[in-house]
Design an enzyme around this catalytic site. Structure first.
Site, PDB file in Angstrom:
ATOM      1  N   HIS A  77     -15.746  10.889   4.939  1.00 24.90           N
ATOM      2  CA  HIS A  77     -15.450  10.343   3.609  1.00 24.90           C
ATOM      3  C   HIS A  77     -15.364  11.515   2.642  1.00 24.90           C
ATOM      4  CE1 HIS A  77     -19.614  11.322   2.809  1.00 24.90           C
ATOM      5  NE2 HIS A  77     -19.966  10.566   3.842  1.00 24.90           N
ATOM      6  N   SER A 135     -22.033   7.943   5.924  1.00 34.65           N
ATOM      7  CA  SER A 135     -21.739   8.744   7.109  1.00 34.65           C
ATOM      8  C   SER A 135     -22.059   7.996   8.394  1.00 34.65           C
ATOM      9  CB  SER A 135     -22.525  10.061   7.061  1.00 34.65           C
ATOM     10  OG  SER A 135     -22.076  10.874   6.013  1.00 34.65           O
ATOM     11  N   HIS A 140     -20.188   8.836  -2.732  1.00 33.16           N
ATOM     12  CA  HIS A 140     -18.963   8.900  -1.955  1.00 33.16           C
ATOM     13  C   HIS A 140     -17.839   8.169  -2.677  1.00 33.16           C
ATOM     14  CE1 HIS A 140     -21.789   8.964   1.825  1.00 33.16           C
ATOM     15  NE2 HIS A 140     -21.896  10.051   1.088  1.00 33.16           N
ATOM     16  N   HIS A 152     -22.557  15.880  -3.472  1.00 35.11           N
ATOM     17  CA  HIS A 152     -23.552  15.008  -4.102  1.00 35.11           C
ATOM     18  C   HIS A 152     -24.203  15.700  -5.300  1.00 35.11           C
ATOM     19  CE1 HIS A 152     -23.746  11.475  -1.501  1.00 35.11           C
ATOM     20  NE2 HIS A 152     -23.645  12.262  -0.443  1.00 35.11           N
TER      21      HIS A 152
END
Length: 499
Positions: free
Chosen positions: A329, A86, A420, A290
């Site tokens: 993302h 990020s 990611h 996540h």
């Protein structure tokens, strides 16, 4: 003139001019952190099918607000990795430069670069940041701070309040979590290693400070008596997931904070020629990704859609404003295989919340299996769980991992990673009236994430390069405000992971 840069087969750089045909007084930029095409798909289908109770042989799928606003796609790689974090992606979106994962608006050689928010502030506009994570974390951090390492959140907090930012106060409104980075180390839960009280400092600088639900309510959705600047910090760390918040209700929602920010910034600028720039981050889509937590991921995505819908309707009444939105993302590598979202509908709490209940609230004299069946599984929406599945959950690395895996399996939701991915993300945009077609024409097609702030720069008539020059001069005189590039884990400002 906006410059597009493309790489040809021979690796030569080709630049083509793309003029922005849209001008605006205000820009609202919304970041659905960790959101990908399948995130929208799952949220839309869940909301459409939940009332009917069945997917049926011919399901009716209604659009969510964001579905109608797609205008392009965005590449997200960082300077040192095909898969960005990020911070690097945020630096691209905020300042128009590729950098390494972990960089907060600095280039790979550690030099600061001016952001679109800083250019807006120095250009006479009002500015704001809203997030459901730490307000000094990567995505909000890149807009009003510069640090060699995203883990320097106490330092980022100082810059956000203008204490150590070389150009002074850049942000008029900050709403989110991460109070621990503003609280002195004598305070329980503090993430600072010193006794500096940034909350008191903010009050001394004229901020209206809110740290509770009640104090947030007193802001009157930004239409009350209090004037900017605002600092609202409603959790020591991340704010609650929306599905948990709806039950516990001790924090404002992302939508409530967005409404407050837009109203307050508009109220401060409606009689001025200069408007406002606001960044809103739907941060916890990423965290649910996540965790591979499907219902939670879907509900966070629905909240993002609700915010976009409110902003869209507000723009219809204020056509001098445009909205852009793109994720930094995708997170989780989400795919839908053997897919049926209906098992997700009865979940009332997130995996993380229920893991905390298991770890902290399970009575010592209660059998583990009984507590799992009576308290954890119903709250996660898991019904008719076979003995073999119960044992699998108990044998998993954690109860949270076990219940998330079972729910994902039931819904036909697959995750390729807990991190990611490098997939392109969707660019959404909205403007009222004729501006909408012009905005779509300007931004149709594929873009690099570095190009979007340059487009906003032209729309607002700003100059980010002039900000960079001033920052570079300050760094030549003293670069200590940028912090160390490498940090020990204990110095990460209370953040044990990078999203």
């Amino acid at each position: 003139m906006h410059i597009r840069t493309a790489i040809t087969a021979g690796a030569a750089l080709v630049q083509t001019a793309v003029a922005a045909s849209v001008q605006a007084k205000n820009v609202i930029y919304i970041v659905p952190d960790g959101y990908g095409p399948a995130s929208q798909n799952m949220a839309r289908d869940l909301m459409s099918l939940v009332d009917s109770g069945t997917t049926g042989s011919n399901p009716k799928i209604d659009e969510l607000p964001v579905d109608d606003l797609a205008i392009g796609r965005v590449r997200t790689h960082s300077a040192n990795n095909m898969i960005t974090d990020s911070a690097a992606s945020g630096t691209a979106y905020a300042a128009g430069h590729k950098s390494y994962n972990g960089a907060i608006s600095v280039t790979p050689d550690g030099q600061p670069v001016g952001s679109i928010l800083e250019a807006a502030k120095l250009g006479g506009m009002k500015t704001g940041l809203v997030s459901t994570t730490y307000i000094s974390d990567a995505t909000p951090g890149v807009y009003a701070a510069h640090a060699a390492n995203r883990g320097s959140m106490p330092l980022i907090a100082e810059q956000q309040l203008g204490y150590s930012h070389p150009l002074g106060l850049m942000v008029d409104l900050l709403l989110g979590g991460g109070r621990c980075n503003f609280s002195p180390n004598s305070t329980e839960g503090s993430c600072r290693t010193d006794d500096f009280d940034l909350l008191t400092y903010a009050e001394e600088q004229g901020f209206t400070v809110a740290t509770s639900r009640e104090e947030f309510n007193a802001l009157g959705k930004g239409q009350g008596q209090a004037d900017l600047p605002f600092l609202g910090l409603f959790s020591d760390g991340n704010m609650r997931y929306e599905m948990d918040r709806r039950v516990i209700q001790d924090e404002p929602s992302l939508l409530e904070m967005a409404e407050t920010a837009v109203n307050a910034l508009h109220r401060a600028t409606r009689r001025r020629n200069k408007g406002f720039f606001l960044m809103i981050e739907a941060a916890r889509i990423d965290h649910a990704g996540h965790d591979n937590d499907p219902a939670n991921h879907a509900f966070e995505t629905v909240m993002y859609n609700n915010v976009v819908a409110w902003v869209r309707d507000w723009i219809d009444q204020h056509p001098d404003t445009i909205m852009l939105s793109a994720a930094d993302h995708e997170t989780g590598g989400l795919t839908l295989n053997g897919y049926d979202p209906l098992p997700l509908r009865n979940a009332t709490h997130s995996r993380a919340y229920l893991q905390s209940v298991w770890d902290n609230d399970r009575p010592a004299d209660v059998d583990e299996r009984d507590f799992l069946v009576s308290e954890i599984l119903p709250a996660y929406g898991l019904e008719n769980v076979e003995d073999a599945d119960i044992q699998t959950i108990l044998d998993a690395d954690s109860i949270g991992a076990g219940i998330a895996a079972l729910m994902s399996s039931r819904a036909g939701v697959d995750w390729s990673t807990g991190g990611h991915t490098s997939v392109d993300v969707t660019l959404h945009g909205y403007a009222a009236g004729r501006k909408r077609q012009a905005l779509k024409a300007d931004l149709a097609g594929g873009w690099d994430n570095t190009e979007l702030p340059r487009y906003i720069e032209e729309v607002l008539g700003l100059d980010m390069d002039a900000v960079t020059e001033r920052l570079r001069k300050a760094a030549e005189e003293d670069s200590s405000w940028l912090g160390p590039r490498e940090l020990a884990r204990r110095d990460l400002g209370g953040c044990d992971h990078y999203h």
